[in-house]
Design a protein around this motif. Structure first.
Motif, PDB file in Angstrom:
ATOM      1  N   CYS A 152       0.768  -1.237  -0.100  1.00  0.00           N
ATOM      2  CA  CYS A 152      -0.116   0.034  -0.042  1.00  0.00           C
ATOM      3  C   CYS A 152       1.084   1.112   0.019  1.00  0.00           C
ATOM      4  CB  CYS A 152      -0.899   0.053   1.219  1.00  0.00           C
ATOM      5  SG  CYS A 152      -2.106  -1.247   1.288  1.00  0.00           S
ATOM      6  N   VAL A 153       1.873   1.458   1.017  1.00  0.00           N
ATOM      7  CA  VAL A 153       2.834   2.472   1.006  1.00  0.00           C
ATOM      8  C   VAL A 153       3.590   2.727  -0.333  1.00  0.00           C
ATOM      9  CG1 VAL A 153       4.555   3.496   2.046  1.00  0.00           C
ATOM     10  CG2 VAL A 153       2.678   2.756   3.389  1.00  0.00           C
ATOM     11  N   GLY A 154       4.042   1.462  -1.105  1.00  0.00           N
ATOM     12  CA  GLY A 154       4.749   1.540  -2.071  1.00  0.00           C
ATOM     13  C   GLY A 154       3.823   2.017  -3.287  1.00  0.00           C
ATOM     14  N   THR A 155       2.666   1.724  -3.519  1.00  0.00           N
ATOM     15  CA  THR A 155       1.761   2.248  -4.487  1.00  0.00           C
ATOM     16  C   THR A 155       1.481   3.434  -4.327  1.00  0.00           C
ATOM     17  OG1 THR A 155      -0.082   1.514  -3.453  1.00  0.00           O
ATOM     18  CG2 THR A 155       1.092   0.036  -5.124  1.00  0.00           C
ATOM     19  N   ILE A 156       1.385   4.162  -3.077  1.00  0.00           N
ATOM     20  CA  ILE A 156       0.929   5.454  -2.662  1.00  0.00           C
ATOM     21  C   ILE A 156       2.021   6.363  -3.055  1.00  0.00           C
ATOM     22  CG2 ILE A 156       0.621   7.317  -1.186  1.00  0.00           C
ATOM     23  CD1 ILE A 156      -1.082   5.119   0.353  1.00  0.00           C
ATOM     24  N   PHE A 157       3.410   6.100  -2.622  1.00  0.00           N
ATOM     25  CA  PHE A 157       4.685   6.804  -2.961  1.00  0.00           C
ATOM     26  C   PHE A 157       5.396   6.383  -4.115  1.00  0.00           C
ATOM     27  CE2 PHE A 157       3.325   7.465   1.378  1.00  0.00           C
ATOM     28  CZ  PHE A 157       3.256   8.901   1.612  1.00  0.00           C
ATOM     29  N   HIS A 158       5.018   5.837  -5.226  1.00  0.00           N
ATOM     30  CA  HIS A 158       5.655   5.103  -6.120  1.00  0.00           C
ATOM     31  C   HIS A 158       6.173   6.387  -6.987  1.00  0.00           C
ATOM     32  CE1 HIS A 158       6.924   2.796  -9.311  1.00  0.00           C
ATOM     33  NE2 HIS A 158       6.211   3.504 -10.114  1.00  0.00           N
ATOM     34  N   GLY A 159       5.504   7.331  -7.324  1.00  0.00           N
ATOM     35  CA  GLY A 159       5.825   8.347  -8.395  1.00  0.00           C
ATOM     36  C   GLY A 159       5.987   9.835  -7.776  1.00  0.00           C
ATOM     37  N   THR A 178      10.978  14.236  -7.597  1.00  0.00           N
ATOM     38  CA  THR A 178      12.264  14.942  -6.821  1.00  0.00           C
ATOM     39  C   THR A 178      11.962  16.514  -6.646  1.00  0.00           C
ATOM     40  OG1 THR A 178      13.288  15.308  -9.201  1.00  0.00           O
ATOM     41  CG2 THR A 178      13.918  13.299  -7.675  1.00  0.00           C
ATOM     42  N   THR A 179      10.851  16.830  -6.547  1.00  0.00           N
ATOM     43  CA  THR A 179      10.448  18.339  -6.478  1.00  0.00           C
ATOM     44  C   THR A 179      10.395  18.788  -4.662  1.00  0.00           C
ATOM     45  OG1 THR A 179       7.955  17.964  -6.125  1.00  0.00           O
ATOM     46  CG2 THR A 179       9.010  18.394  -8.320  1.00  0.00           C
ATOM     47  N   TYR A 180      10.243  19.921  -4.573  1.00  0.00           N
ATOM     48  CA  TYR A 180      10.333  20.235  -3.139  1.00  0.00           C
ATOM     49  C   TYR A 180       9.099  19.773  -2.519  1.00  0.00           C
ATOM     50  CZ  TYR A 180      10.337  23.580   0.608  1.00  0.00           C
ATOM     51  OH  TYR A 180      10.367  24.139   1.746  1.00  0.00           O
ATOM     52  N   ARG A 181       8.058  19.569  -3.277  1.00  0.00           N
ATOM     53  CA  ARG A 181       6.912  18.874  -2.548  1.00  0.00           C
ATOM     54  C   ARG A 181       7.276  17.553  -2.148  1.00  0.00           C
ATOM     55  NH1 ARG A 181       1.262  20.975  -4.103  1.00  0.00           N
ATOM     56  NH2 ARG A 181       0.837  20.305  -2.127  1.00  0.00           N
ATOM     57  N   ALA A 182       8.008  16.698  -2.984  1.00  0.00           N
ATOM     58  CA  ALA A 182       8.475  15.448  -2.574  1.00  0.00           C
ATOM     59  C   ALA A 182       9.094  15.310  -1.516  1.00  0.00           C
ATOM     60  CB  ALA A 182       8.992  14.768  -3.909  1.00  0.00           C
ATOM     61  N   ILE A 183       9.894  16.389  -0.944  1.00  0.00           N
ATOM     62  CA  ILE A 183      10.441  16.157   0.322  1.00  0.00           C
ATOM     63  C   ILE A 183       9.694  15.828   1.529  1.00  0.00           C
ATOM     64  CG2 ILE A 183      12.022  17.429   1.903  1.00  0.00           C
ATOM     65  CD1 ILE A 183      13.450  18.492  -0.312  1.00  0.00           C
ATOM     66  N   PHE A 184       8.574  16.654   1.456  1.00  0.00           N
ATOM     67  CA  PHE A 184       7.449  16.523   2.616  1.00  0.00           C
ATOM     68  C   PHE A 184       6.707  15.209   2.289  1.00  0.00           C
ATOM     69  CE2 PHE A 184       7.616  21.115   2.102  1.00  0.00           C
ATOM     70  CZ  PHE A 184       8.065  21.227   3.676  1.00  0.00           C
ATOM     71  N   ALA A 185       6.475  14.837   1.106  1.00  0.00           N
ATOM     72  CA  ALA A 185       5.754  13.467   0.836  1.00  0.00           C
ATOM     73  C   ALA A 185       6.701  12.288   1.439  1.00  0.00           C
ATOM     74  CB  ALA A 185       5.501  13.397  -0.447  1.00  0.00           C
ATOM     75  N   ARG A 186       8.029  12.445   1.261  1.00  0.00           N
ATOM     76  CA  ARG A 186       8.988  11.390   1.542  1.00  0.00           C
ATOM     77  C   ARG A 186       8.871  11.509   3.133  1.00  0.00           C
ATOM     78  NH1 ARG A 186      12.228   9.588  -2.541  1.00  0.00           N
ATOM     79  NH2 ARG A 186      11.658  10.965  -4.438  1.00  0.00           N
ATOM     80  N   GLY A 187       8.951  12.846   3.718  1.00  0.00           N
ATOM     81  CA  GLY A 187       8.844  12.628   5.229  1.00  0.00           C
ATOM     82  C   GLY A 187       7.766  12.022   5.799  1.00  0.00           C
ATOM     83  N   SER A 188       6.676  12.635   5.206  1.00  0.00           N
ATOM     84  CA  SER A 188       5.235  11.683   6.005  1.00  0.00           C
ATOM     85  C   SER A 188       5.388  10.688   5.635  1.00  0.00           C
ATOM     86  CB  SER A 188       4.064  12.549   4.836  1.00  0.00           C
ATOM     87  OG  SER A 188       4.130  12.052   3.998  1.00  0.00           O
ATOM     88  N   CYS A 189       5.823   9.746   4.827  1.00  0.00           N
ATOM     89  CA  CYS A 189       5.944   8.467   4.470  1.00  0.00           C
ATOM     90  C   CYS A 189       6.864   7.782   5.612  1.00  0.00           C
ATOM     91  CB  CYS A 189       6.577   8.035   3.060  1.00  0.00           C
ATOM     92  SG  CYS A 189       6.789   6.389   2.579  1.00  0.00           S
ATOM     93  N   ALA A 190       7.911   8.415   5.676  1.00  0.00           N
ATOM     94  CA  ALA A 190       8.664   7.860   6.950  1.00  0.00           C
ATOM     95  C   ALA A 190       8.183   7.855   8.417  1.00  0.00           C
ATOM     96  CB  ALA A 190      10.332   8.678   7.097  1.00  0.00           C
ATOM     97  N   GLY A 191       7.624   8.833   8.399  1.00  0.00           N
ATOM     98  CA  GLY A 191       6.695   9.118   9.724  1.00  0.00           C
ATOM     99  C   GLY A 191       5.887   8.104   9.922  1.00  0.00           C
ATOM    100  N   PHE A 192       5.004   7.885   8.928  1.00  0.00           N
ATOM    101  CA  PHE A 192       3.941   6.724   9.046  1.00  0.00           C
ATOM    102  C   PHE A 192       4.710   5.387   9.133  1.00  0.00           C
ATOM    103  CE2 PHE A 192       1.331   3.712   6.831  1.00  0.00           C
ATOM    104  CZ  PHE A 192       0.107   3.753   7.437  1.00  0.00           C
TER     105      PHE A 192
END
Length: 76
Positions: free
Chosen positions: A30-37, A40-54
């Protein structure tokens, strides 16, 4: 010897081992499909942080659930 006995006991316990493994695999998919694409933009940093936090929060709560069975094994 104690590690072997503990691993054998955990592999036989359906609720402890096998359901936990399937939960981790389903969560990974589930997490892999949500965060697949994410990209590398600035918003992607927050997305990766939220993924790591979850993921860290989920792993913390899953490890707390296994603590009582660990205490049960120590009594033997």
């Amino acid at each position: 010897m104690l590690t072997r006995r503990s691993c054998l006991n955990m592999s036989r316990d359906l609720g402890y081992y096998w359901i936990r493994i399937t939960t981790y695999v389903a969560l990974s998919l589930c997490v892999g499909t949500i965060f697949h694409g994410v990209g590398t933009t600035y918003r992607a940093i927050f997305a990766r942080g939220s993924c790591a936090g979850f993921i860290s929060g989920f792993m913390t709560f899953m490890s707390i659930g296994s603590f009582p069975s660990f205490l049960e094994e120590m009594k033997v």
